[in-house]
Every structure is written in structure tokens, then in C-alpha cells.
Design an enzyme around this catalytic site. Sequence first.
Site, PDB file in Angstrom:
ATOM      1  CG  ASP A 139     -10.137   2.360  -1.229  1.00  0.00           C
ATOM      2  OD1 ASP A 139      -8.546   1.801  -1.485  1.00  0.00           O
ATOM      3  OD2 ASP A 139      -9.983   2.230   0.051  1.00  0.00           O
TER       4      ASP A 139
ATOM      5  CG  ASP B 289      -2.349   0.444   0.892  1.00  0.00           C
ATOM      6  OD1 ASP B 289      -2.665   1.532  -0.047  1.00  0.00           O
ATOM      7  OD2 ASP B 289      -3.724  -0.049   1.484  1.00  0.00           O
TER       8      ASP B 289
HETATM    9  C1  GAL Z   1      -5.963   1.136   1.017  1.00  0.00           C
HETATM   10  C2  GAL Z   1      -6.232   0.281   0.228  1.00  0.00           C
HETATM   11  C3  GAL Z   1      -7.657  -0.615   0.373  1.00  0.00           C
HETATM   12  C4  GAL Z   1      -7.326  -1.544   1.613  1.00  0.00           C
HETATM   13  C5  GAL Z   1      -6.926  -0.072   2.696  1.00  0.00           C
HETATM   14  C6  GAL Z   1      -6.620  -1.196   4.061  1.00  0.00           C
HETATM   15  O1  GAL Z   1      -5.204   2.026   1.382  1.00  0.00           O
HETATM   16  O2  GAL Z   1      -6.373   0.907  -1.219  1.00  0.00           O
HETATM   17  O3  GAL Z   1      -8.031  -1.878  -0.273  1.00  0.00           O
HETATM   18  O4  GAL Z   1      -6.117  -2.769   1.538  1.00  0.00           O
HETATM   19  O5  GAL Z   1      -6.179   0.487   2.386  1.00  0.00           O
HETATM   20  O6  GAL Z   1      -6.204   0.422   4.960  1.00  0.00           O
END
Ligand code: GAL
Length: 440
Positions: A216, A151
Site C-alpha cells: 500500500d 484483493d
Molecule cells: C489492501 C489493499 C488496499 C485496500 C485495502 C482494503 O490489501 O492493498 O488498497 O484495498 O486492502 O482492506
Amino acid sequence: MLFTTATLAGFAALAPSAFALDNGVGRLPSNCVMIVAWNAFVCNIDDTIILETASLMQSLGLQDAGYTQMNLDDCWGEKNRSADGVLQANAERFPSGFINLTSQLHDMGFKAGIYSDSGWRTCQDYPGSYSNELLDAETFQDWGFDYLKYDNCYIPFDDIIREGTLGRFQRMADAIANLSSTSGQPPLIYSLCEWGWSQVWLWGASMANSWRVDNDIAANWDSIAAIINLASFIPQATNFYGRNDMDILEVGNGDLTYEENKSHFTAWALFKSPLLIGTNLSAVSSEIVDVLSNPEILAINQDPVVGTSISPFRWGLNPDWTSNSSFPAQYWSGPSQNGPCSCWSLNTLSEPADMFFNLTESPWIRAGRSYSVRDLWTHSDNGTAIRNFTAEVVPAHGVVALLLQDAGDEPDGIDPLCAVYCQCGTENGSYVYGGCTTEY
Ligand code: GAL
């Protein structure tokens, strides 16, 4: 399936470029992956949920359908590293540790995936891997994981990192490659999650097996339509070993209708995105399980001969190349090992509509040939198409997914002589049909 020489030459042209990360893992989309943690459970994960979900994957037939991996997302750890700097499984939620968990998953026939972050902390404020890349890759491998989602939160200041986004994600790519060369084990499948902010589709294939293309996803049609719109401009980034990741599937979640669920799943599968189920399987309907396990759609996603994504041949409602997050491109096609063409029409309207296309609008269709039509949602043969195809009364936000197979020469004497007749002419230099409005 018999391949003609022309077909095979066409497929060769579709082989991944030297740019792709051909490191022996992740040739096909990492399907089928179950994200246990994010869309359905957010941070409320523990080993019981994961093992129960793995059992449901089996009893619901999803493992047999091809979903062979269980992934953790954020929140699996302790808030701090151990005294010697190693990441730790959350003691309350994973009391037996990850070696125990992954070996149970492996015994059930699943691979396992884990999550970390290219910055100081994960997006939910657990330790990230920046400056600990090799140590963490080793830890993940020792714990029995085969896949890493990486991430983009808590990015170090510029005077510390002295690199752009590409460099920060390259650090873990290098760690994974180094670890594999010293351990002799296959590299972790590497899945970037930087949300498309740095046009990752331009560089992701040099280091990773997949890369998230957008922020997301949410469980509503607006979000699905916006991602499809984005995908219509970047299909060429996807091929064997590296692909656009359209994000976790929301099939069965939120207020998506049955037709929207089918369209969403068709789009993700035919884009050759990883298929990451994001539904709580303890509460899933058999209708949704049937959508997720559609064998004819999954076969295209997992095509071992053609790695490229489907792409639009006509935007339909809007002029070609229009970016419209609510009304994305409607007419799509791509080559397929059983094809030559998998075609897909999406009714982006909120009311039923007829959908029409001339076959040769798709580059994968040959002029002068007829095509048998296989409907990939009704699982039935739908006659033979000559020159064009009309799907009548496609429901609101619904989809028609077809596999077109060559069925021989079209009958003689069809008028007009050319399906697309601008520039169609005789050998002696006169146009057969003059109806073009464009000057050439
Ligand atoms: C976001 C990501 C999501 C999930 C989330 C967890 O940045 O896009 O898919 O992984 O973090 O904190």
C-alpha cells in the site's frame, strides 16, 4: 499530427502482445477512477459520501477532465453472506442497496467499481469470493458494477487451494469471462491487488486489466519514490488492456508538497497506471484539482495510439539499473501519439538541481533533428531543443514534463558531428572522435 511511415511502423511494434487480455474492455487505463473508499475514508463509507463525491467530481470539473468512474473499496458489505450464500450490501450504510446506487451513478454519467478478495475474507474481514467466484461476479454485475478490484487476504490453506497465486486469481478471471459469455454483457474490468508479491507483472496481462505492483502507498515522498523505483524495472509489462497499477493516488494527501504532488501525478500518468483519485474532494484545494486535471498529462495517460509506459533512459544520480528506493531513476521517456517523445526528468534530491540530458539518450528521438519543446506543467512552448535540453533549478522532488515534437533537420555544421560519439566514424573507417574510454 502527421505520422511518417517510420513513426507508424514504430507504433505497430508497440502493439500489445497476444499475451494481453484483449477482451473488449479496459484498453486504456481505467481512468479515471475515483476510489471513494480507501485512502480518504478507509471503512467510513456510505451512499451519501459516494453520491456527494460524485457531485463534487462534476462541480470541480473532474468528470469533464476524464474521471468517469466511482469505485468502492473494502467494507461495503455485511459481515456474512445471506442464508442463500449471496453477498449483501451493508444495510446501515447502503440502505437502498447497490442497484439503486449504481443507477444513480450511471444517470450522472459514471461507471461504478466494487471490491472483493481472492481468499475467504477481505483484508478488513468481510466475506471474500474464494469458491464463490461465479456467484459473486453475477452479483456484482446484477448490482450494476463494471469494475472489480480483487484483493489477496485470508488465502485458503495449500491443501484446499492446491494452486498458486496465479491460479487463485485465474478463478475470478474465468468467472468473469464465463459470465460475460452467458449474459452477453461486457466483462467486468478486472484489477488485481496482490501487491506484486508473486511478480504479477509477469503474468497479470494474461487475465486482468491492471495489477498492483507494490504494497500500500502512503502519503509521503518516501513511499512515492519507492514505487517509482520499482516501476523503473517493469515498464515493459504495461500496454493496452493490461498495465501496472501503481496504487491509489495520494495527490493532495498527507505531507506531500505541491512539487511532490506534481511529480507523483506525472509519474503515475506517464506510467499509464490507472489514475485512482484518493483524496477527500469535500476538502480539496483548487491547486490540487488543477494537478489532477492537467489535460496535457492526462492526454498522455489516455493516449489511444501508444499503450506503453514511459521508461528510464538514464538513472542519473545512480549508475543505470541501480535499485534505490529513495533516489530512483531521474530521466525517462516514452513514445506518444503527439510526440514522438514525452520526456520526464525528476529531481530526486531534497534541494533544487539543474537537470540535463542529450536528446538522443532517448530511443524515441532521431539524431540530426531539432525538437520543439512543450512544457506540460507550465502549458507553454519552451523553444527548440538541439542536441540536448537543460532544465534549470528544478525544485526539490520536482518534475519537468515535456512533449518533444520533431521540428525538422538540425542546422548544418554543428560540432561535434555526432551527439553521442562513441563509435561514430567515417565511411573509410576512422573514428571522428576518439574520446571513448570503453574498448569495443
Ligand atoms: C489492501 C489493499 C488496499 C485496500 C485495502 C482494503 O490489501 O492493498 O488498497 O484495498 O486492502 O482492506
